[in-house]
Scaffold this motif. Structure first.
Motif, short mmCIF file in Angstrom:
data_model
loop_
_atom_site.label_atom_id
_atom_site.label_comp_id
_atom_site.label_asym_id
_atom_site.label_seq_id
_atom_site.Cartn_x
_atom_site.Cartn_y
_atom_site.Cartn_z
N GLY A 64 11.48 12.47 16.62
CA GLY A 64 10.26 13.20 16.74
C GLY A 64 9.85 13.67 17.99
N LYS A 65 9.21 14.78 17.76
CA LYS A 65 9.78 15.36 19.30
C LYS A 65 8.69 14.74 20.37
CE LYS A 65 8.75 19.76 16.68
NZ LYS A 65 7.99 21.09 15.86
N GLY A 66 7.90 14.01 19.81
CA GLY A 66 7.22 13.36 21.45
C GLY A 66 6.17 12.80 21.44
N ILE A 67 5.38 12.16 21.25
CA ILE A 67 3.80 11.73 21.30
C ILE A 67 2.98 13.70 22.36
CG2 ILE A 67 3.50 10.71 23.81
CD1 ILE A 67 1.74 9.18 21.98
N PHE A 68 2.19 14.01 21.15
CA PHE A 68 1.72 14.78 22.08
C PHE A 68 2.03 16.34 21.95
CE2 PHE A 68 -1.01 11.67 24.63
CZ PHE A 68 -1.71 11.42 23.75
N LEU A 69 3.22 16.19 21.27
CA LEU A 69 4.57 17.37 21.60
C LEU A 69 4.75 17.78 20.29
CD1 LEU A 69 6.55 16.25 24.47
CD2 LEU A 69 5.19 17.41 25.16
N GLY A 70 3.60 17.90 19.82
CA GLY A 70 3.63 18.82 18.26
C GLY A 70 3.45 19.63 17.70
N THR A 71 4.59 20.86 17.52
CA THR A 71 4.20 22.48 17.57
C THR A 71 3.15 22.61 16.79
OG1 THR A 71 6.40 22.94 16.77
CG2 THR A 71 5.80 22.54 19.53
N GLN A 72 3.54 22.65 15.46
CA GLN A 72 2.86 22.56 14.00
C GLN A 72 1.34 22.04 14.16
OE1 GLN A 72 5.37 24.85 13.20
NE2 GLN A 72 5.15 24.32 11.51
N SER A 73 0.78 20.67 14.27
CA SER A 73 0.10 20.30 14.09
C SER A 73 -0.50 21.06 15.56
CB SER A 73 0.34 19.14 14.62
OG SER A 73 0.24 18.58 13.56
N LYS A 74 -0.75 20.85 17.07
CA LYS A 74 -0.93 21.67 17.99
C LYS A 74 -1.99 22.65 18.24
CE LYS A 74 0.81 19.76 22.02
NZ LYS A 74 2.18 19.76 22.73
N PHE A 75 -0.91 23.48 17.43
CA PHE A 75 -1.33 25.31 17.86
C PHE A 75 -1.64 25.26 15.72
CE2 PHE A 75 2.02 25.38 20.86
CZ PHE A 75 1.46 25.17 21.73
N ASN A 76 -2.16 24.23 14.83
CA ASN A 76 -2.59 24.49 13.84
C ASN A 76 -1.93 25.84 13.19
OD1 ASN A 76 -5.06 22.77 14.48
ND2 ASN A 76 -5.99 24.92 15.75
N PHE A 77 -1.14 25.30 12.98
CA PHE A 77 -0.19 26.08 12.10
C PHE A 77 -0.30 25.77 10.65
CE2 PHE A 77 3.07 27.31 15.76
CZ PHE A 77 3.26 28.41 15.23
N ILE A 78 -0.17 24.09 10.93
CA ILE A 78 -0.94 23.63 9.42
C ILE A 78 -2.27 23.11 9.06
CG2 ILE A 78 -0.59 21.25 8.04
CD1 ILE A 78 2.10 21.14 10.07
N PRO A 79 -3.56 23.58 8.40
CA PRO A 79 -4.89 23.48 8.46
C PRO A 79 -5.14 22.01 7.53
CG PRO A 79 -3.93 25.04 7.30
CD PRO A 79 -2.81 25.07 7.20
N GLU A 80 -6.49 21.50 8.19
CA GLU A 80 -6.44 20.26 7.61
C GLU A 80 -5.70 19.01 8.83
OE1 GLU A 80 -9.13 19.79 6.41
OE2 GLU A 80 -9.28 22.22 5.62
N ASN A 81 -4.72 19.44 9.49
CA ASN A 81 -3.61 18.87 10.16
C ASN A 81 -4.91 17.75 10.69
OD1 ASN A 81 -5.32 19.49 12.17
ND2 ASN A 81 -3.35 20.37 13.38
N LYS A 82 -5.86 17.16 10.51
CA LYS A 82 -6.68 16.07 11.46
C LYS A 82 -7.08 15.11 10.05
CE LYS A 82 -9.22 18.22 14.83
NZ LYS A 82 -8.22 19.54 14.25
N THR A 83 -7.05 15.47 9.09
CA THR A 83 -7.59 15.15 7.46
C THR A 83 -6.54 14.70 6.84
OG1 THR A 83 -7.80 17.40 6.66
CG2 THR A 83 -9.74 15.93 7.71
N ASP A 84 -6.30 15.67 5.53
CA ASP A 84 -5.75 15.32 5.00
C ASP A 84 -3.54 15.08 4.80
OD1 ASP A 84 -7.91 15.02 3.21
OD2 ASP A 84 -7.47 16.49 1.97
N PHE A 85 -3.67 16.51 5.73
CA PHE A 85 -2.60 16.90 6.14
C PHE A 85 -1.85 15.71 7.45
CE2 PHE A 85 -2.55 19.04 3.31
CZ PHE A 85 -1.15 18.92 2.62
N ILE A 86 -2.12 15.24 7.91
CA ILE A 86 -2.29 13.55 8.96
C ILE A 86 -0.51 13.53 9.37
CG2 ILE A 86 -3.34 11.64 9.04
CD1 ILE A 86 -4.17 12.07 12.12
N PHE A 87 0.02 13.70 8.43
CA PHE A 87 1.16 12.42 8.06
C PHE A 87 2.07 13.37 8.20
CE2 PHE A 87 5.12 11.97 5.86
CZ PHE A 87 5.09 10.59 5.90
N THR A 88 1.86 14.96 8.71
CA THR A 88 2.85 15.47 8.96
C THR A 88 2.18 15.00 10.80
OG1 THR A 88 1.15 17.32 9.20
CG2 THR A 88 2.51 17.65 7.11
N LEU A 89 2.04 15.05 11.59
CA LEU A 89 1.88 15.40 12.52
C LEU A 89 2.30 13.37 13.12
CD1 LEU A 89 0.32 15.37 15.14
CD2 LEU A 89 -1.26 13.71 14.56
N ILE A 90 2.30 12.86 12.16
CA ILE A 90 3.34 11.52 12.27
C ILE A 90 4.69 11.74 11.91
CG2 ILE A 90 3.73 9.44 11.28
CD1 ILE A 90 1.49 8.85 10.29
#
Length: 359
Positions: free
Chosen positions: A238-264
């Motif tokens: 992984g890129k490291g804790i709190f370093l995910g760019t796709q999720s951090k900058f909201n490129f992925i809609p619903e990244n807190k809910t249905d698509f949180i697996f992408t953050l993992i």
């Protein structure tokens, strides 16, 4: 809580749930790290506290309680679904919530508990004999009512899940395999009708995108393509804790809910995915052991139904995030942000522990 109820508390289940909840807090915080407003984190803690309080309350129940109150729980669930249809709170074009200020409550989640309990009660009342056509029709009706009400919200994903709960209940009850085969054939034959008259345009687009991944990448295919980019970029560690760019900058809609697996996958890589799946597997195996060691058929059926439903949630969520299934809006159990989903999922495990054989 008396000694008898304390014995029902399963340490392995509790530890697994706490472990997943702590991990979910880290993930939710990561999606919100660029936002100075920490209300979402406070709400997450609030949801967890409420869930755990409800869990320890439910643990004291027993088989008799579920049998006596199955219809009451089911009727309340349907009344709430009707209320949502008439006066529900609208978000993103869907009318799925009841807004009670401190929390937006989603009644469709209750059906995930009420339907299995009522089906198990009916099977119990009929000595687990499902050869009677009246019983089969009754179970189908019980499943269809909340499923249709949920579909009208619209929420196709949860509606399909409720239908699956009914099918699982019939299967576990020992329905004749010929009936299952006939039902599958009828469902397949009805697909053209369902496609033409029952599916909304956006639902059709999601199915089309499943088979054509490059279908309008900037529109219908945007979310799943961004999801794949996030998952692939995570690599092994992984890129490291709190370093995910796709999720951090909201490129992925619903990244807190249905698509949180992408953050993992993005922040913690393949190792993070293995960790998540390992906790899930331990949790599932522990429940299966509880089920096997239980001599009561009612308990076995209800526990089996609930844990199978839990597994289906995981499979569907991960399947849609990696592009193997259409996007249907199913959260990742215990991890995705959402108060009602968390409360109901933990309540499922509370029910399982309440039916645990004391040794």
């Amino acid at each position: 809580m008396n000694k008898k109820n304390i014995k029902k508390i399963d340490i392995i289940i509790i530890l697994c749930i706490i472990c997943i909840l702590l991990y979910s807090i880290i993930l939710i915080y990561s999606t919100n790290i660029n936002n100075k407003n920490n209300n979402i984190i406070y709400k997450k803690f609030f949801h967890i506290i409420i869930s755990l309080i409800i869990m320890f309350y439910i643990i004291k129940f027993n088989k008799k309680y579920y049998i006596n109150n199955a219809y009451i729980i089911y009727i309340i669930c349907n009344l709430l679904l009707i209320y949502v249809y008439l006066y529900g709170y609208i978000t993103n074009g869907a009318k799925r919530w009841i807004n009670i200020k401190i929390i937006k409550f989603q009644p469709s989640e209750i059906a995930k508990i009420s339907v299995p309990i009522l089906i198990t009660k009916i099977l119990n009342k009929n000595n687990y004999s499902i050869n009677n056509i009246k019983i089969i029709v009754l179970i189908i009706i019980i499943t269809l009512i909340p499923s249709i009400l949920i579909y009208l919200q619209p929420d196709l994903g949860t509606s399909i899940l409720i239908l699956l709960y009914g099918i699982i209940g019939l299967y576990l009850g020992g329905i004749n395999k010929k009936i299952i085969l006939i039902s599958i054939i009828l469902i397949l034959l009805s697909i053209p009708f369902i496609w033409k008259f029952l599916l909304y345009k956006y639902q059709k687009n999601r199915i089309i995108t499943l088979f054509n991944k490059n279908n309008n990448i900037l529109n219908n295919g945007y979310q799943i393509n961004q999801s794949k980019i996030a998952i692939g970029s995570g690599g092994l560690y992984g890129k490291g804790i709190f370093l995910g760019t796709q999720s951090k900058f909201n490129f992925i809609p619903e990244n807190k809910t249905d698509f949180i697996f992408t953050l993992i996958a993005e922040e913690h890589g393949f190792i993070g995915i293995l960790f998540t799946l390992l906790i899930y597997i331990i949790l599932i195996i522990r429940v299966l052991i509880i089920c096997i060691n239980n001599n009561d058929i009612f308990n076995k059926l209800l526990i089996s139904n609930l844990i199978i439903n839990f597994c289906i949630h995981i499979i569907i969520n991960i399947g849609m995030v990696i592009g193997l299934l259409p996007i249907v809006g199913i959260p990742l159990p215990l991890i995705s942000y959402g108060g009602t989903s968390l409360i109901i999922t933990i309540s499922m495990f509370a029910i399982i522990m309440s039916l645990k054989k004391n040794t």
